[in-house]
Design an enzyme around this catalytic site. Structure first.
Site, PDB file in Angstrom:
ATOM      1  N   LEU A 187       0.826  -1.199   0.000  1.00 23.68           N
ATOM      2  CA  LEU A 187       0.000   0.000   0.000  1.00 23.68           C
ATOM      3  C   LEU A 187       0.867   1.258   0.000  1.00 23.68           C
ATOM      4  CD1 LEU A 187      -2.708   1.411   0.101  1.00 23.68           C
ATOM      5  CD2 LEU A 187      -2.694   1.170   2.593  1.00 23.68           C
ATOM      6  N   TYR A 231      -3.333  -7.530  16.710  1.00 22.06           N
ATOM      7  CA  TYR A 231      -3.439  -6.566  15.612  1.00 22.06           C
ATOM      8  C   TYR A 231      -4.676  -5.690  15.799  1.00 22.06           C
ATOM      9  CZ  TYR A 231      -3.794  -4.740  10.842  1.00 22.06           C
ATOM     10  OH  TYR A 231      -3.887  -3.909   9.751  1.00 22.06           O
ATOM     11  N   LYS A 288      -4.913  -1.552  16.261  1.00 18.38           N
ATOM     12  CA  LYS A 288      -5.667  -0.688  15.352  1.00 18.38           C
ATOM     13  C   LYS A 288      -6.840   0.005  16.062  1.00 18.38           C
ATOM     14  CE  LYS A 288      -3.101  -1.283  11.756  1.00 18.38           C
ATOM     15  NZ  LYS A 288      -2.310  -0.176  11.203  1.00 18.38           N
ATOM     16  N   THR A 303      -1.103  -7.564  -0.088  1.00 16.74           N
ATOM     17  CA  THR A 303       0.256  -7.078   0.118  1.00 16.74           C
ATOM     18  C   THR A 303       1.110  -8.191   0.713  1.00 16.74           C
ATOM     19  OG1 THR A 303       0.081  -6.324   2.414  1.00 16.74           O
ATOM     20  CG2 THR A 303      -0.761  -4.847   0.698  1.00 16.74           C
ATOM     21  N   SER A 345      -7.428   0.217  10.049  1.00 15.28           N
ATOM     22  CA  SER A 345      -7.974  -1.027   9.525  1.00 15.28           C
ATOM     23  C   SER A 345      -9.439  -1.148   9.933  1.00 15.28           C
ATOM     24  CB  SER A 345      -7.189  -2.222  10.087  1.00 15.28           C
ATOM     25  OG  SER A 345      -7.815  -3.450   9.772  1.00 15.28           O
TER      26      SER A 345
END
Length: 263
Positions: free
Chosen positions: A17, A154, A158, A189, A141
């Site tokens: 990204l 994660y 976020k 990605t 996210s």
């Protein structure tokens, strides 16, 4: 926001990204400062920017290292003269059972996704306050609003970034400093390992092309949007999670069982 001749610093620039975003902004006339750890990849991306007629600078930096925020700001100003926009894009992700995630992995993810981002933002906010204007963008996210199984740490990082962006926007409401928070769904990605990609495919989850996401982010910046959520039905579930989390629990029960096959 007028992008032509805008001086932009992008962290994690050589990621999927980050690279797409660097090229998309450059194509609109922005002057980009590419921040990352790998000098070889940074120079390769710089050549791509130049090949399409753009201007770019390079700052080689590992944001996990102490006192790096001040150094990134200092080097960015040395290279560019001034900075108008900081895009906090650097981040890491891991698909794993939380009980089996190592302490090193947890610490690295929280430091990279949260602590390093906040410290860098602090350095740039101080500069923007002194300059009298500026803008910060945070690549968050959908998982910053929707707790998703097997991405617990994660998600925590976020959620923290989402809350931080809201708080900072409200704190700076009487200034000329803008805040944009972007919440993409899964993106194709190198951050995603083979297990993660297999799990997304088996579950039928859409995985977006980095260029398409970058183009949407560019449009959001041009419009000075405060928040941008990308992708359906994930964005809807993120909204619903704030209203009726028990309904979302039911919806994700099958996803939890399926994901265990790929752990």
């Amino acid at each position: 926001m007028e992008l032509k001749d805008l001086h932009v610093v992008i962290t994690g620039a050589t990621g999927g990204l980050g690279a797409a975003l660097s090229l998309a902004l450059s194509a609109k006339g922005a002057i980009v400062c590419l921040v990352g750890r790998d000098a070889v990849k940074l120079h390769a991306l710089q050549q791509q920017v130049i090949a399409q007629g753009g201007q770019s600078h390079i700052v080689v930096a590992d944001l996990a290292q102490p006192n790096m925020a001040a150094q990134v700001l200092k080097q960015s100003l040395r290279e560019m003269g001034h900075v108008d926009l900081l895009i906090n894009n650097a981040g890491v992700i891991e698909f794993t059972e939380f009980a089996r995630q190592t302490e090193v992995s947890i610490d690295n993810m929280v430091h990279t996704n949260v602590t390093a981002t906040l410290l860098l933002s602090k350095a740039f906010v101080e500069y923007f306050v002194e300059r009298g204007r500026g803008h910060l963008a945070f690549i968050g996210s959908i998982f910053g609003s929707l707790g998703f199984p097997h991405f617990a740490t994660y998600c925590a990082s976020k959620f923290a970034l989402h809350g931080f962006s809201q708080a900072l926007r409200r704190e700076l409401v009487d200034s000329n400093i803008g805040i944009t928070y972007i919440a993409p769904r899964a993106i194709a990605t190198p951050m995603n390992d083979d297990r993660t990609n297999a799990m997304w495919q088996a579950s039928g989850q859409s995985v977006d092309d980095p260029q398409q996401v970058a183009d949407k982010i560019v449009r959001a910046l041009q419009k000075n949007q405060q928040e941008l959520f990308i992708g359906q039905p994930q964005s809807f579930f993120a909204w619903l999670n704030g209203l009726a989390p028990r309904l979302v629990n039911i919806g994700l029960k099958q996803q939890t069982a399926l994901a265990k096959r790929f752990l």
